[in-house]
Design an enzyme around this catalytic site. Structure first.
Site, PDB file in Angstrom:
ATOM      1  N   ARG A  22       0.896  -1.231   0.158  1.00 12.69           N
ATOM      2  CA  ARG A  22      -0.006  -0.056  -0.072  1.00 12.69           C
ATOM      3  C   ARG A  22       0.858   1.383  -0.124  1.00 12.69           C
ATOM      4  O   ARG A  22       2.076   1.012   0.170  1.00 12.69           O
ATOM      5  CB  ARG A  22      -0.974  -0.090   1.141  1.00 12.69           C
ATOM      6  CG  ARG A  22      -0.550  -0.453   2.403  1.00 12.69           C
ATOM      7  CD  ARG A  22       0.500  -0.028   3.241  1.00 12.69           C
ATOM      8  NE  ARG A  22       0.080   1.436   3.384  1.00 12.69           N
ATOM      9  CZ  ARG A  22       1.054   2.345   3.667  1.00 12.69           C
ATOM     10  NH1 ARG A  22       2.348   2.187   3.820  1.00 12.69           N
ATOM     11  NH2 ARG A  22       0.557   3.592   3.861  1.00 12.69           N
ATOM     12  N   GLY A  23       0.221   2.264  -0.125  1.00 12.06           N
ATOM     13  CA  GLY A  23       0.980   3.787  -0.224  1.00 12.06           C
ATOM     14  C   GLY A  23       1.125   4.058  -1.697  1.00 12.06           C
ATOM     15  O   GLY A  23       1.544   2.881  -2.828  1.00 12.06           O
ATOM     16  N   ALA A  24       0.803   5.101  -2.320  1.00 11.35           N
ATOM     17  CA  ALA A  24       0.675   5.310  -3.691  1.00 11.35           C
ATOM     18  C   ALA A  24       1.868   4.874  -4.403  1.00 11.35           C
ATOM     19  O   ALA A  24       1.727   4.337  -5.524  1.00 11.35           O
ATOM     20  CB  ALA A  24       0.428   6.898  -4.005  1.00 11.35           C
ATOM     21  N   ASP A  27      -1.752  10.599  -2.364  1.00 11.09           N
ATOM     22  CA  ASP A  27      -2.177   9.551  -3.301  1.00 11.09           C
ATOM     23  C   ASP A  27      -2.269  10.338  -4.244  1.00 11.09           C
ATOM     24  O   ASP A  27      -2.335   9.746  -5.564  1.00 11.09           O
ATOM     25  CB  ASP A  27      -3.372   9.001  -2.783  1.00 11.09           C
ATOM     26  CG  ASP A  27      -3.201   8.083  -1.600  1.00 11.09           C
ATOM     27  OD1 ASP A  27      -2.806   8.652  -0.522  1.00 11.09           O
ATOM     28  OD2 ASP A  27      -2.683   6.858  -1.886  1.00 11.09           O
ATOM     29  N   ASN A  35      -5.209  12.754   0.186  1.00 15.42           N
ATOM     30  CA  ASN A  35      -4.288  11.937   1.056  1.00 15.42           C
ATOM     31  C   ASN A  35      -5.113  11.065   1.833  1.00 15.42           C
ATOM     32  O   ASN A  35      -6.597  11.389   2.051  1.00 15.42           O
ATOM     33  CB  ASN A  35      -3.282  12.569   1.861  1.00 15.42           C
ATOM     34  CG  ASN A  35      -2.337  11.721   2.557  1.00 15.42           C
ATOM     35  OD1 ASN A  35      -1.649  10.692   1.783  1.00 15.42           O
ATOM     36  ND2 ASN A  35      -1.948  12.082   3.576  1.00 15.42           N
ATOM     37  N   GLN A  64      -2.220   3.001   9.827  1.00 19.88           N
ATOM     38  CA  GLN A  64      -0.982   2.919   9.319  1.00 19.88           C
ATOM     39  C   GLN A  64       0.151   3.703   9.889  1.00 19.88           C
ATOM     40  O   GLN A  64       1.126   3.400  10.078  1.00 19.88           O
ATOM     41  CB  GLN A  64      -1.128   3.266   8.053  1.00 19.88           C
ATOM     42  CG  GLN A  64      -1.948   2.418   6.994  1.00 19.88           C
ATOM     43  CD  GLN A  64      -3.222   3.016   6.680  1.00 19.88           C
ATOM     44  OE1 GLN A  64      -3.839   3.349   7.640  1.00 19.88           O
ATOM     45  NE2 GLN A  64      -3.754   2.638   5.684  1.00 19.88           N
TER      46      GLN A  64
HETATM   47  C1  LIG Z   1       4.099   7.937   0.028  1.00 18.14           C
HETATM   48  S1  LIG Z   1       2.614   7.209   0.571  1.00 18.14           S
HETATM   49  C2  LIG Z   1       1.387   8.625   0.186  1.00 18.14           C
HETATM   50  C3  LIG Z   1      -0.091   8.120   0.493  1.00 18.14           C
HETATM   51  O1  LIG Z   1      -0.235   6.928  -0.218  1.00 18.14           O
HETATM   52  C4  LIG Z   1      -0.131   7.803   2.101  1.00 18.14           C
HETATM   53  O2  LIG Z   1      -0.043   8.990   2.697  1.00 18.14           O
HETATM   54  C5  LIG Z   1      -1.382   7.079   2.038  1.00 18.14           C
HETATM   55  O3  LIG Z   1      -2.471   7.780   2.272  1.00 18.14           O
HETATM   56  C6  LIG Z   1      -1.622   5.456   2.142  1.00 18.14           C
HETATM   57  O4  LIG Z   1      -2.789   5.221   1.970  1.00 18.14           O
HETATM   58  P1  LIG Z   1      -3.132   3.471   1.991  1.00 18.14           P
HETATM   59  O5  LIG Z   1      -4.512   3.567   2.121  1.00 18.14           O
HETATM   60  O6  LIG Z   1      -2.259   3.010   3.476  1.00 18.14           O
HETATM   61  O7  LIG Z   1      -2.349   3.051   0.593  1.00 18.14           O
END
Ligand SMILES: CSC[C@@H](O)[C@@H](O)C(=O)COP(=O)(O)O
Length: 364
Positions: A55-57, A244, A254, A203
């Site tokens: 996960r994370g963009a 994101d 985000n 997270q």
């Molecule tokens: C460098 S990651 C930036 C975003 O993806 C992060 O802040 C986030 O919101 C992640 O969400 P997630 O749902 O855990 O994928």
């Protein structure tokens, strides 16, 4: 980055067996269990993205690129690759990096003869990963100047509030929001991180606290609702979050709850200790096709069970989930929100720090 003093990335290919596979750190197991999962099919990669093993963009983008590489093991025909791309893009709708990476893979592969596509797919996915690492290192360098300036001015520990996990676990390595923090810590600047727990999936508490701890960065986990209070009390010097998707106008999408942090930071001006609000993003996170994030970004609605169940470690060491809601309670679970550009002090990119109004100059 370091896991028990050993260097890791979050994702890497493994060609040691007859069938190539992709290995990932399974983030659904952290912080209590560090486990590497091996994925051999596109279907497994889609499950890993949907269930947030990855996960994370930026990491979702890298994972999707390897998803296409895995799909070439079945067929390299145009139609097959296009269908794989569609399935990957549908797996999580908000982070624009996923679509960006999949489209990049398709444009690299479809112009080649079928016989060359498989090896090209693995090479292009590896390139996307290596580039992500470079972008994040550059973000770290530019963000460091902001922390350094605060440190010069205040000559004490700099308190930085972050939300969710935009650290190395959310990318291939180094992270976005945490890259400047690691850079400052490595440069000997005393930083302390307020880590919002980030309900419902926690997270912040599970991942950000874990990775900061592994790297020895001082931090304190707070409930999501404590951020505004700490800013009001002058205990936060700056907010740095990831994103994101950022629009051409500088709206920042985000993790849900980011908007409330930005509102509190904005209000701190009235109290005389302006808390700047920064989003740290690599260019693949910027969606140049849209302006108004509130109107145009699809916000992922996730399963109600993420809210009604909580998992953790029991006192006997077993991992368990417990239900925390009255039976039959209705639940809404929007996973992201949009912070309008007017609340954003700056966007830390690999090319430097831009105000939302200046962001378009990056395209030149
Ligand atoms: C460098 S990651 C930036 C975003 O993806 C992060 O802040 C986030 O919101 C992640 O969400 P997630 O749902 O855990 O994928």
């Amino acid at each position: 980055m370091l896991v028990n003093h050993e260097q890791y990335r979050t994702i890497w290919p493994n060609f040691e067996h007859a069938q190539p596979c992709v290995e990932i750190i399974d983030q659904t197991k952290l912080p209590h269990v560090f486990e590497v999962a091996s994925l051999t099919t596109l279907a497994q990669m889609i499950v890993a993205i949907k269930t947030m093993q990855v996960r994370g963009a930026p990491l979702i983008g890298a994972a999707a690129a390897y998803g296409i590489a895995l799909s070439t093991l079945d067929s390299c025909a145009d139609r097959h690759l296009q269908q794989s791309a569609e399935q990957l893009i549908a797996s999580r709708p908000t982070a624009v990096n996923l679509r960006w990476a999949v489209q990049r893979m398709l444009s690299a592969l479809l112009r080649l003869p079928d016989a060359q596509r498989q090896s090209a797919a693995w090479a292009e996915a590896a390139l996307i990963c290596d580039e992500d690492v470079q972008l994040n290192q550059a973000i770290g360098k530019h963000g460091l100047t902001l922390i350094h300036a605060q440190h010069q001015q205040k000559a004490r520990t700099i308190n930085i509030l972050t939300h969710c996990n935009a650290g190395w676990l959310a990318t291939v390595d180094f992270g976005t929001a945490l890259a400047p923090i690691y850079a400052a810590h490595n440069a000997g600047i005393h930083v302390h991180v307020w880590v919002g727990e980030t309900r419902p999936r926690n997270q912040g508490a599970s991942l950000t606290a874990w990775e900061l701890g592994q790297h020895g960065v001082p931090h304190t986990v707070i409930s999501d609702n404590a951020g505004g209070h700490l800013m009001q009390q002058g205990q936060v010097d700056m907010v740095i979050v990831g994103a994101d998707r950022v629009t051409a106008a500088g709206d920042v999408c985000n993790k849900i709850g980011t908007y409330l942090k930005a509102l509190a930071a904005f209000d701190s001006v009235a109290l005389g200790h302006h808390v700047p609000f920064y989003a740290a993003v690599p260019s693949p996170t910027i969606d140049w096709n849209i302006e108004d994030g509130v109107k145009s970004i699809e916000i992922e609605e996730r399963d109600a069970e993420e809210l009604s169940w909580m998992s953790g470690k029991l006192s006997d060491g077993t991992i368990a989930s417990v239900n925390i809601l009255p039976h039959g309670t209705q639940v809404a679970n929007p996973a992201f929100d949009v912070t309008p550009a007017r609340l954003v002090t700056g966007i830390i990119t690999e090319r430097g720090v831009f105000t939302p109004q200046q962001l378009r100059t990056m395209q030149r």
